[in-house]
Design a protein around this motif. Structure first.
Motif, PDB file in Angstrom:
ATOM      1  N   ARG A 103       4.681   1.937   1.596  1.00 20.93           N
ATOM      2  CA  ARG A 103       5.870   2.346   0.642  1.00 20.93           C
ATOM      3  C   ARG A 103       6.282   3.999   1.222  1.00 20.93           C
ATOM      4  O   ARG A 103       7.735   4.040   1.095  1.00 20.93           O
ATOM      5  CB  ARG A 103       5.502   2.515  -0.802  1.00 20.93           C
ATOM      6  N   THR A 104       5.528   4.836   1.384  1.00 18.81           N
ATOM      7  CA  THR A 104       5.820   5.994   1.740  1.00 18.81           C
ATOM      8  C   THR A 104       6.396   6.265   3.448  1.00 18.81           C
ATOM      9  O   THR A 104       7.475   6.770   3.420  1.00 18.81           O
ATOM     10  CB  THR A 104       4.563   6.910   1.525  1.00 18.81           C
ATOM     11  N   GLN A 155       6.478  -1.216 -10.740  1.00 20.54           N
ATOM     12  CA  GLN A 155       6.247  -1.650  -9.572  1.00 20.54           C
ATOM     13  C   GLN A 155       5.660  -3.152  -9.588  1.00 20.54           C
ATOM     14  O   GLN A 155       5.983  -4.232  -8.799  1.00 20.54           O
ATOM     15  CB  GLN A 155       5.190  -0.937  -8.729  1.00 20.54           C
ATOM     16  N   HIS A 186       0.909  -1.173  -0.058  1.00 21.20           N
ATOM     17  CA  HIS A 186       0.008  -0.054   0.174  1.00 21.20           C
ATOM     18  C   HIS A 186       0.867   1.220   0.048  1.00 21.20           C
ATOM     19  O   HIS A 186       1.990   1.170   0.718  1.00 21.20           O
ATOM     20  CB  HIS A 186      -0.862  -0.034   1.210  1.00 21.20           C
ATOM     21  N   SER A 187       0.607   2.329  -0.548  1.00 22.36           N
ATOM     22  CA  SER A 187       1.219   3.385  -0.718  1.00 22.36           C
ATOM     23  C   SER A 187       1.745   4.133   0.564  1.00 22.36           C
ATOM     24  O   SER A 187       2.724   4.665   0.667  1.00 22.36           O
ATOM     25  CB  SER A 187       0.555   4.608  -1.615  1.00 22.36           C
ATOM     26  N   GLU A 188       0.772   4.087   1.465  1.00 20.53           N
ATOM     27  CA  GLU A 188       1.248   4.482   2.931  1.00 20.53           C
ATOM     28  C   GLU A 188       2.467   3.469   3.392  1.00 20.53           C
ATOM     29  O   GLU A 188       3.227   3.977   4.287  1.00 20.53           O
ATOM     30  CB  GLU A 188      -0.090   4.178   3.776  1.00 20.53           C
ATOM     31  N   VAL A 240      -1.274   7.618  -5.908  1.00 19.99           N
ATOM     32  CA  VAL A 240      -1.348   8.249  -4.753  1.00 19.99           C
ATOM     33  C   VAL A 240      -1.868   9.575  -4.484  1.00 19.99           C
ATOM     34  O   VAL A 240      -2.135  10.062  -3.630  1.00 19.99           O
ATOM     35  CB  VAL A 240       0.418   8.212  -4.234  1.00 19.99           C
ATOM     36  N   CYS A 283      -0.706  -3.734  -4.316  1.00 19.77           N
ATOM     37  CA  CYS A 283      -1.006  -2.213  -4.639  1.00 19.77           C
ATOM     38  C   CYS A 283       0.299  -1.776  -5.330  1.00 19.77           C
ATOM     39  O   CYS A 283       1.409  -1.817  -4.996  1.00 19.77           O
ATOM     40  CB  CYS A 283      -1.296  -1.423  -3.334  1.00 19.77           C
ATOM     41  N   GLU A 320       1.399   5.656  -8.709  1.00 24.31           N
ATOM     42  CA  GLU A 320       2.195   6.932  -8.770  1.00 24.31           C
ATOM     43  C   GLU A 320       2.005   7.861  -7.975  1.00 24.31           C
ATOM     44  O   GLU A 320       0.662   8.116  -7.488  1.00 24.31           O
ATOM     45  CB  GLU A 320       2.384   7.362 -10.382  1.00 24.31           C
ATOM     46  N   THR A 321       2.850   8.690  -7.490  1.00 24.95           N
ATOM     47  CA  THR A 321       2.718  10.093  -7.017  1.00 24.95           C
ATOM     48  C   THR A 321       2.304  11.049  -7.976  1.00 24.95           C
ATOM     49  O   THR A 321       2.348  10.911  -9.210  1.00 24.95           O
ATOM     50  CB  THR A 321       4.001  10.478  -5.988  1.00 24.95           C
TER      51      THR A 321
END
Length: 262
Positions: A108-109, A155, A104-106, A176, A135, A138-139
């Motif tokens: 990853r970040t 990814q 999940h982007s959270e 994202v 998941c 892109e940002t």
């Protein structure tokens, strides 16, 4: 010819609701779906509570035979050992979790999870018979520099290394820049990326796997926009965040019907 993939609506609760609140929400959701005469053939429903809620959700789902699946929000790449705070796939499997969110982007970040770690977690989930909800996304900066498809495709390709094509996987595209913003991607953007992701699945795992794999869209999904996304041929459901905590809103999202033609 189009393939009929059962749509999948997944509710990611993130770090919300204690175990008592989780029980109440699942009970209300089950009642709402029953009252609406929801047919699981129209859409599979799953919830992803915090780890502390999973046993309570399992007990309720099993006792009442509810048509609601459940899963973890993350999984360790390790089976056991000195990994404080980690959750093994073996633990999730013992609780009857069918799914687990990975990459999940959270994660990853906020936790600096690399593509290599995401791949290791996918393999760990498959090892324990749990379906990864993988998941990618892109940002805003990625979108500006590379367009919508480049980063999610890269990814996905890295995450699929060593994956068993005989085991189910779900892919979730989550731009994202759309998450929690109230501004979703357009259905056309979701379709563009979904088609690109399916092409990678075909290349790496084979055309049959690509045709049967469900690809979800996630990012400010609401009952007012779900139908527009589900009209797209390569969007097979949604990974829902905040709206999954509102029973009326989430059940309204679930109650769409995707018609797939030849």
């Amino acid at each position: 010819m189009a393939v009929n993939r059962t749509p999948f609506i997944a509710g990611n609760w993130k770090m919300n609701l204690d175990h008592l609140q989780a029980i109440a929400l699942v009970q209300k959701l089950a009642f709402a779906l029953a009252e609406a005469k929801h047919d699981p053939a129209d859409a599979e429903v799953a919830v992803f509570p915090p780890f502390t809620d999973l046993r309570s959700v399992q007990t309720l789902v099993d006792a009442d035979r509810l048509p609601i699946a459940y899963g973890g929000q993350d999984v360790s790449s390790h089976d056991s050992g000195a990994y404080t705070g980690e959750i093994s796939g073996a633990f999730l499997a013992k609780l009857g979790a069918r799914y687990v969110i990975i990459g999940h982007s959270e994660r990853r970040t906020l936790h600096a999870e690399s593509d290599e770690l995401v791949n290791a977690k996918v393999l760990a989930a498959q090892k324990h018979g749990i379906v990864p909800v993988l998941c990618v996304g892109e940002t805003a900066e990625d979108l500006e520099a590379h367009g919508a498809s480049a980063v999610p495709v890269a990814q996905l390709r890295r995450a699929l290394e060593g994956v068993d094509p005989a085991k189910e996987i779900v892919v979730a595209y989550e731009p994202v820049w759309a998450i929690g913003s109230g501004q979703a991607a357009t259905p056309e953007q979701a379709q563009q990326v979904g088609a690109a992701l399916r092409a990678v699945l075909a290349e790496v795992l084979g055309p049959d796997v690509a045709a049967s794999t469900r690809i979800l869209y996630g990012g400010s999904v609401k009952s007012s926009n779900i139908a527009s996304f589900l009209r797209e041929p390569d969007v097979d459901g949604a990974l829902v965040g905040g709206a999954s905590l509102d029973v009326d809103e989430f059940s309204a999202i679930v109650r769409f019907k995707k018609h797939v033609g030849a």
